[in-house]
Design a protein around this motif. Structure first.
Motif, PDB file in Angstrom:
ATOM      1  N   ALA A  68      13.219  30.665 -49.829  1.00 15.56           N
ATOM      2  CA  ALA A  68      13.050  32.117 -49.816  1.00 15.56           C
ATOM      3  C   ALA A  68      11.785  32.549 -50.549  1.00 15.56           C
ATOM      4  CB  ALA A  68      14.274  32.802 -50.423  1.00 15.56           C
ATOM      5  N   ASP A  69      11.215  31.690 -51.385  1.00 11.96           N
ATOM      6  CA  ASP A  69       9.947  32.001 -52.050  1.00 11.96           C
ATOM      7  C   ASP A  69       8.774  31.957 -51.070  1.00 11.96           C
ATOM      8  OD1 ASP A  69      11.133  32.295 -54.552  1.00 11.96           O
ATOM      9  OD2 ASP A  69      10.932  30.169 -55.026  1.00 11.96           O
ATOM     10  N   LEU A  70       8.967  31.286 -49.919  1.00 11.34           N
ATOM     11  CA  LEU A  70       7.892  31.175 -48.935  1.00 11.34           C
ATOM     12  C   LEU A  70       7.769  32.462 -48.121  1.00 11.34           C
ATOM     13  CD1 LEU A  70       8.576  27.623 -47.418  1.00 11.34           C
ATOM     14  CD2 LEU A  70       6.939  28.226 -49.216  1.00 11.34           C
ATOM     15  N   ASP A  71       6.562  32.659 -47.568  1.00 15.10           N
ATOM     16  CA  ASP A  71       6.323  33.768 -46.651  1.00 15.10           C
ATOM     17  C   ASP A  71       6.179  33.283 -45.210  1.00 15.10           C
ATOM     18  OD1 ASP A  71       6.121  35.841 -48.716  1.00 15.10           O
ATOM     19  OD2 ASP A  71       4.285  34.791 -49.291  1.00 15.10           O
ATOM     20  N   GLY A  72       5.959  31.980 -45.018  1.00  9.02           N
ATOM     21  CA  GLY A  72       5.799  31.424 -43.678  1.00  9.02           C
ATOM     22  C   GLY A  72       5.882  29.912 -43.730  1.00  9.02           C
ATOM     23  N   LEU A  73       5.981  29.277 -42.551  1.00 11.04           N
ATOM     24  CA  LEU A  73       6.150  27.830 -42.450  1.00 11.04           C
ATOM     25  C   LEU A  73       5.283  27.279 -41.339  1.00 11.04           C
ATOM     26  CD1 LEU A  73       7.775  25.201 -43.145  1.00 11.04           C
ATOM     27  CD2 LEU A  73       9.438  25.938 -41.414  1.00 11.04           C
ATOM     28  N   VAL A  74       4.586  26.177 -41.620  1.00 13.35           N
ATOM     29  CA  VAL A  74       3.840  25.429 -40.608  1.00 13.35           C
ATOM     30  C   VAL A  74       4.436  24.037 -40.511  1.00 13.35           C
ATOM     31  CG1 VAL A  74       1.615  24.460 -39.917  1.00 13.35           C
ATOM     32  CG2 VAL A  74       1.711  26.739 -40.964  1.00 13.35           C
ATOM     33  N   LEU A  75       4.929  23.686 -39.330  1.00 12.05           N
ATOM     34  CA  LEU A  75       5.427  22.339 -39.047  1.00 12.05           C
ATOM     35  C   LEU A  75       4.251  21.521 -38.518  1.00 12.05           C
ATOM     36  CD1 LEU A  75       8.569  23.543 -37.099  1.00 12.05           C
ATOM     37  CD2 LEU A  75       8.621  22.520 -39.380  1.00 12.05           C
ATOM     38  N   THR A  76       3.820  20.527 -39.264  1.00 11.87           N
ATOM     39  CA  THR A  76       2.593  19.808 -38.957  1.00 11.87           C
ATOM     40  C   THR A  76       2.833  18.670 -37.963  1.00 11.87           C
ATOM     41  OG1 THR A  76       2.892  18.308 -40.839  1.00 11.87           O
ATOM     42  CG2 THR A  76       1.680  20.367 -41.237  1.00 11.87           C
ATOM     43  N   GLY A  77       1.748  18.052 -37.527  1.00 16.23           N
ATOM     44  CA  GLY A  77       1.810  16.957 -36.568  1.00 16.23           C
ATOM     45  C   GLY A  77       2.290  15.659 -37.199  1.00 16.23           C
ATOM     46  N   GLY A  78       2.440  14.630 -36.357  1.00 20.36           N
ATOM     47  CA  GLY A  78       2.886  13.330 -36.858  1.00 20.36           C
ATOM     48  C   GLY A  78       3.539  12.506 -35.775  1.00 20.36           C
ATOM     49  N   GLY A  79       4.403  11.581 -36.189  1.00 23.91           N
ATOM     50  CA  GLY A  79       5.020  10.626 -35.277  1.00 23.91           C
ATOM     51  C   GLY A  79       6.113  11.241 -34.418  1.00 23.91           C
ATOM     52  N   ASP A  80       6.661  10.401 -33.543  1.00 23.00           N
ATOM     53  CA  ASP A  80       7.656  10.843 -32.566  1.00 23.00           C
ATOM     54  C   ASP A  80       8.984  11.218 -33.236  1.00 23.00           C
ATOM     55  OD1 ASP A  80       5.774  10.225 -30.651  1.00 23.00           O
ATOM     56  OD2 ASP A  80       6.666   8.282 -30.132  1.00 23.00           O
ATOM     57  N   VAL A  81       9.618  12.249 -32.703  1.00 23.75           N
ATOM     58  CA  VAL A  81      10.984  12.593 -33.090  1.00 23.75           C
ATOM     59  C   VAL A  81      11.931  11.547 -32.498  1.00 23.75           C
ATOM     60  CG1 VAL A  81      12.797  14.349 -32.929  1.00 23.75           C
ATOM     61  CG2 VAL A  81      10.387  15.047 -33.128  1.00 23.75           C
ATOM     62  N   ASP A  82      12.937  11.142 -33.274  1.00 23.91           N
ATOM     63  CA  ASP A  82      13.918  10.168 -32.801  1.00 23.91           C
ATOM     64  C   ASP A  82      14.625  10.715 -31.560  1.00 23.91           C
ATOM     65  OD1 ASP A  82      15.928   8.313 -32.419  1.00 23.91           O
ATOM     66  OD2 ASP A  82      16.683   8.401 -34.474  1.00 23.91           O
ATOM     67  N   PRO A  83      14.556  10.002 -30.416  1.00 28.04           N
ATOM     68  CA  PRO A  83      15.220  10.489 -29.191  1.00 28.04           C
ATOM     69  C   PRO A  83      16.724  10.702 -29.353  1.00 28.04           C
ATOM     70  CG  PRO A  83      13.675   8.746 -28.672  1.00 28.04           C
ATOM     71  CD  PRO A  83      13.772   8.778 -30.163  1.00 28.04           C
ATOM     72  N   ALA A  84      17.338  10.025 -30.321  1.00 27.43           N
ATOM     73  CA  ALA A  84      18.768  10.247 -30.546  1.00 27.43           C
ATOM     74  C   ALA A  84      19.049  11.699 -30.912  1.00 27.43           C
ATOM     75  CB  ALA A  84      19.272   9.321 -31.655  1.00 27.43           C
ATOM     76  N   ARG A  85      18.037  12.390 -31.434  1.00 26.46           N
ATOM     77  CA  ARG A  85      18.210  13.802 -31.819  1.00 26.46           C
ATOM     78  C   ARG A  85      18.420  14.690 -30.596  1.00 26.46           C
ATOM     79  NH1 ARG A  85      18.318  14.252 -37.594  1.00 26.46           N
ATOM     80  NH2 ARG A  85      17.371  12.296 -38.299  1.00 26.46           N
ATOM     81  N   TYR A  86      17.964  14.206 -29.424  1.00 28.29           N
ATOM     82  CA  TYR A  86      18.178  15.002 -28.217  1.00 28.29           C
ATOM     83  C   TYR A  86      18.916  14.204 -27.143  1.00 28.29           C
ATOM     84  CZ  TYR A  86      13.461  12.979 -27.377  1.00 28.29           C
ATOM     85  OH  TYR A  86      12.365  12.146 -27.282  1.00 28.29           O
ATOM     86  N   GLY A  87      19.729  13.242 -27.604  1.00 26.61           N
ATOM     87  CA  GLY A  87      20.674  12.576 -26.724  1.00 26.61           C
ATOM     88  C   GLY A  87      20.101  11.535 -25.803  1.00 26.61           C
ATOM     89  N   GLN A  88      18.963  10.903 -26.175  1.00 26.48           N
ATOM     90  CA  GLN A  88      18.364   9.879 -25.328  1.00 26.48           C
ATOM     91  C   GLN A  88      18.215   8.560 -26.089  1.00 26.48           C
ATOM     92  OE1 GLN A  88      14.709  11.163 -23.440  1.00 26.48           O
ATOM     93  NE2 GLN A  88      15.598  13.101 -22.728  1.00 26.48           N
ATOM     94  N   VAL A  89      18.095   7.495 -25.317  1.00 19.15           N
ATOM     95  CA  VAL A  89      17.829   6.159 -25.877  1.00 19.15           C
ATOM     96  C   VAL A  89      16.317   5.982 -25.961  1.00 19.15           C
ATOM     97  CG1 VAL A  89      18.077   3.680 -25.481  1.00 19.15           C
ATOM     98  CG2 VAL A  89      19.961   5.241 -24.915  1.00 19.15           C
ATOM     99  N   PRO A  90      15.793   5.459 -27.072  1.00 17.87           N
ATOM    100  CA  PRO A  90      14.343   5.305 -27.206  1.00 17.87           C
ATOM    101  C   PRO A  90      13.766   4.368 -26.147  1.00 17.87           C
ATOM    102  CG  PRO A  90      15.419   5.033 -29.333  1.00 17.87           C
ATOM    103  CD  PRO A  90      16.504   5.048 -28.289  1.00 17.87           C
ATOM    104  N   LEU A  91      12.613   4.735 -25.605  1.00 17.53           N
ATOM    105  CA  LEU A  91      11.859   3.856 -24.721  1.00 17.53           C
ATOM    106  C   LEU A  91      11.006   2.914 -25.566  1.00 17.53           C
ATOM    107  CD1 LEU A  91      10.587   6.475 -22.099  1.00 17.53           C
ATOM    108  CD2 LEU A  91      12.660   5.079 -21.994  1.00 17.53           C
ATOM    109  N   SER A  92      10.495   1.875 -24.935  1.00 17.15           N
ATOM    110  CA  SER A  92       9.639   0.932 -25.666  1.00 17.15           C
ATOM    111  C   SER A  92       8.344   1.591 -26.127  1.00 17.15           C
ATOM    112  CB  SER A  92       9.319  -0.280 -24.781  1.00 17.15           C
ATOM    113  OG  SER A  92       8.612   0.131 -23.609  1.00 17.15           O
ATOM    114  N   THR A  93       7.956   2.673 -25.483  1.00 20.61           N
ATOM    115  CA  THR A  93       6.715   3.384 -25.818  1.00 20.61           C
ATOM    116  C   THR A  93       6.903   4.423 -26.915  1.00 20.61           C
ATOM    117  OG1 THR A  93       7.219   4.842 -23.954  1.00 20.61           O
ATOM    118  CG2 THR A  93       5.604   3.074 -23.580  1.00 20.61           C
TER     119      THR A  93
END
Length: 252
Positions: A68-93
């Motif tokens: 609540a002390d913040l006034d805004g949020l920036v979600l920065t770049g980076g690696g892949d989100v785990d596919p399990a978070r959206y119901g998929q099995v990870p590909l080799s890539t």
């Protein structure tokens, strides 16, 4: 008096970071890291950047009271989100998952929405935004599109021309078309409820998403990397301006 102070105060903008092994002099330790170009982008746009490192496994995470002390949020770049978070099995890539960072950032999105904080997601950040709200991702764009036009050589950004959607916040900010810096092999597939497409590349890839209801606050995710274009700070300026407006409204 409080209103005048809020108008001159530089908004406090949280930036997500990585926990990664690093070496500092004789020390080889895990550090909270973020490329300085993100910090520079926020400062150049008139904000005060503060780094938000992921919490260790088993930790309580960042509470709404702390955020609540913040006034805004920036979600920065980076690696892949785990596919399990959206119901998929990870590909080799698909890259090695980072569950602590995924937990941290998905929780931050939900907290920011509860608190009414303006949010800007960048590359991975746009994907986190979509996943946190129930959407899915294409795990590897070359499996869907011919070629690697969105991610060329390792550690080298490509440029892509994107067209914004009529009536979108992104069009208001950037105009009908703009050239952007890209480096991604994943992108939005099924769009989450509460989001709409705000820009696409020429091949149809979703390059920006935003909140369906502009009146609900500033909620924007871009697949490209605005921090890499030091001559164009419009997106950073937009989230800082939205944070300033939100802070002023609370002060009143």
């Amino acid at each position: 008096m409080a209103s005048n102070a809020s108008e001159t105060r530089r908004p406090l903008i949280g930036l997500t970071t990585y926990l990664e092994p690093s070496r500092h002099g004789v020390w080889d330790v895990v550090s909270a890291l973020l490329p300085a170009v993100y910090v520079d982008g926020v400062r150049a746009a008139g904000g005060r950047p503060v780094l938000l490192p992921p919490c260790e496994p088993g930790g309580t995470g960042w509470s709404d009271a702390e955020l609540a002390d913040l006034d805004g949020l920036v979600l920065t770049g980076g690696g892949d989100v785990d596919p399990a978070r959206y119901g998929q099995v990870p590909l080799s890539t698909t890259g090695t998952p980072h569950p602590v960072r995924d937990d941290h950032e998905i929780s931050l999105v939900r907290s920011a929405l509860r608190l009414g904080l303006p949010v800007l997601g960048i590359c991975r950040g746009a994907q986190v935004l979509n996943v946190a709200l129930g959407g899915t991702l294409h795990q590897h764009l070359p499996d869907v599109l011919a070629g690697r036009r969105h991610q060329g050589e390792p550690a080298e950004f490509t440029t892509t021309r994107v067209r914004t959607e009529p009536g979108s916040r992104v069009r208001d900010l950037l105009g009908e078309e703009t050239t952007v810096h890209c480096y991604h092999h994943q992108a939005v597939d099924r769009l989450a409820d509460g989001l709409r497409v705000a820009a696409r590349a020429g091949d149809g890839t979703v390059e920006a998403v935003e909140g369906v209801d502009p009146g609900a606050g500033f909620l924007l995710g871009v697949q490209w990397h605005p921090e890499e274009d030091t001559g164009d700070r419009r997106l950073f300026a937009a989230v800082v301006a939205a944070a300033r407006d939100a802070s002023a409204a609370v002060a009143r």
